[in-house]
Motif scaffolding. Structure first.
Motif, PDB file in Angstrom:
ATOM      1  N   TYR A 129       0.836  -1.204   0.000  1.00 27.53           N
ATOM      2  CA  TYR A 129       0.000   0.000   0.000  1.00 27.53           C
ATOM      3  C   TYR A 129       0.871   1.254   0.000  1.00 27.53           C
ATOM      4  O   TYR A 129       0.659   2.177  -0.792  1.00 27.53           O
ATOM      5  CB  TYR A 129      -0.922  -0.010   1.228  1.00 27.53           C
ATOM      6  CG  TYR A 129      -1.680   1.272   1.423  1.00 27.53           C
ATOM      7  CD1 TYR A 129      -2.832   1.536   0.694  1.00 27.53           C
ATOM      8  CD2 TYR A 129      -1.228   2.234   2.332  1.00 27.53           C
ATOM      9  CE1 TYR A 129      -3.527   2.727   0.865  1.00 27.53           C
ATOM     10  CE2 TYR A 129      -1.914   3.416   2.513  1.00 27.53           C
ATOM     11  CZ  TYR A 129      -3.057   3.661   1.775  1.00 27.53           C
ATOM     12  OH  TYR A 129      -3.736   4.840   1.951  1.00 27.53           O
ATOM     13  N   ASN A 132       2.660   1.867  -3.333  1.00 29.30           N
ATOM     14  CA  ASN A 132       1.749   2.458  -4.319  1.00 29.30           C
ATOM     15  C   ASN A 132       1.557   3.949  -4.059  1.00 29.30           C
ATOM     16  O   ASN A 132       1.519   4.746  -5.000  1.00 29.30           O
ATOM     17  CB  ASN A 132       0.392   1.744  -4.309  1.00 29.30           C
ATOM     18  CG  ASN A 132       0.476   0.357  -4.896  1.00 29.30           C
ATOM     19  OD1 ASN A 132       1.384   0.053  -5.668  1.00 29.30           O
ATOM     20  ND2 ASN A 132      -0.447  -0.503  -4.521  1.00 29.30           N
ATOM     21  N   LYS A 133       1.419   4.320  -2.798  1.00 27.87           N
ATOM     22  CA  LYS A 133       1.248   5.736  -2.456  1.00 27.87           C
ATOM     23  C   LYS A 133       2.493   6.538  -2.826  1.00 27.87           C
ATOM     24  O   LYS A 133       2.386   7.659  -3.320  1.00 27.87           O
ATOM     25  CB  LYS A 133       0.921   5.918  -0.966  1.00 27.87           C
ATOM     26  CG  LYS A 133      -0.457   5.454  -0.600  1.00 27.87           C
ATOM     27  CD  LYS A 133      -1.493   6.303  -1.315  1.00 27.87           C
ATOM     28  CE  LYS A 133      -2.892   5.817  -1.060  1.00 27.87           C
ATOM     29  NZ  LYS A 133      -3.872   6.517  -1.882  1.00 27.87           N
ATOM     30  N   GLU A 136       2.494   7.155  -6.454  1.00 26.45           N
ATOM     31  CA  GLU A 136       1.523   8.214  -6.800  1.00 26.45           C
ATOM     32  C   GLU A 136       2.080   9.597  -6.474  1.00 26.45           C
ATOM     33  O   GLU A 136       1.751  10.571  -7.148  1.00 26.45           O
ATOM     34  CB  GLU A 136       0.219   8.003  -6.019  1.00 26.45           C
ATOM     35  CG  GLU A 136      -0.579   6.791  -6.454  1.00 26.45           C
ATOM     36  CD  GLU A 136      -1.772   6.524  -5.548  1.00 26.45           C
ATOM     37  OE1 GLU A 136      -2.175   7.428  -4.777  1.00 26.45           O
ATOM     38  OE2 GLU A 136      -2.312   5.402  -5.617  1.00 26.45           O
TER      39      GLU A 136
END
Length: 151
Positions: A129, A132-133, A136
């Motif tokens: 998680y 992925n952040k 981004e």
């Protein structure tokens, strides 16, 4: 990044010539002194790593610079042979791995996970998680860095 590394100058953190050891001492050669033509008081930064070494780092008294870290031969080194020093990578890796394993075990116990497989699965999901952040956020971070150059 460790607290010790964060206190170092950015160039020192990125230097391929830095060597940690001897308490809080960091051996590094500044950018403008990395060529032999510019710096030859010690050639310690030109040694290579090998577990089967023929030399070791040690404190020596330099006539101009006082106490510095130098190279002592532990075996006879013929002219033209490479000088190898054990940088201690494996010991540092093992110590780091031990610390990480202890921290993870402490997290598992204090977090109430009785089952190691369940804990490992949740940890992997959490790490995924955050990765992925971070991906981004990379375009935003890049834009902020570019904006800083104009300020």
């Amino acid at each position: 990044m460790s607290e010790r590394e964060s206190s170092l100058d950015r160039d020192v953190r990125r230097s391929v010539y830095r060597v940690f050891g001897w308490g809080d001492i960091v051996m590094d050669i500044p950018k403008d002194m990395r060529r032999i033509s510019d710096y030859s008081a010690s050639l310690g930064h030109k040694t290579n790593h090998a577990k089967l070494n023929n030399a070791e780092f040690s404190f020596i008294k330099h006539p101009r610079f006082g106490e510095i870290i130098g190279i002592y031969a532990t075996k006879h080194i013929k002219a033209g042979m490479e000088i190898f020093v054990d940088y201690g990578y494996i010991e540092k890796y093992q110590a780091t791995q031990g610390i990480i394993e202890n921290m993870l075990e402490m997290m598992r116990v204090t977090g109430g996970w009785g089952n190691k497989k369940e804990f490992n699965s949740d940890l992997k999901r959490t790490i995924g998680y955050f990765r992925n952040k971070v991906d981004e956020m990379k375009p935003l971070i890049k834009a902020v860095k570019m904006a800083r150059t104009f300020l």
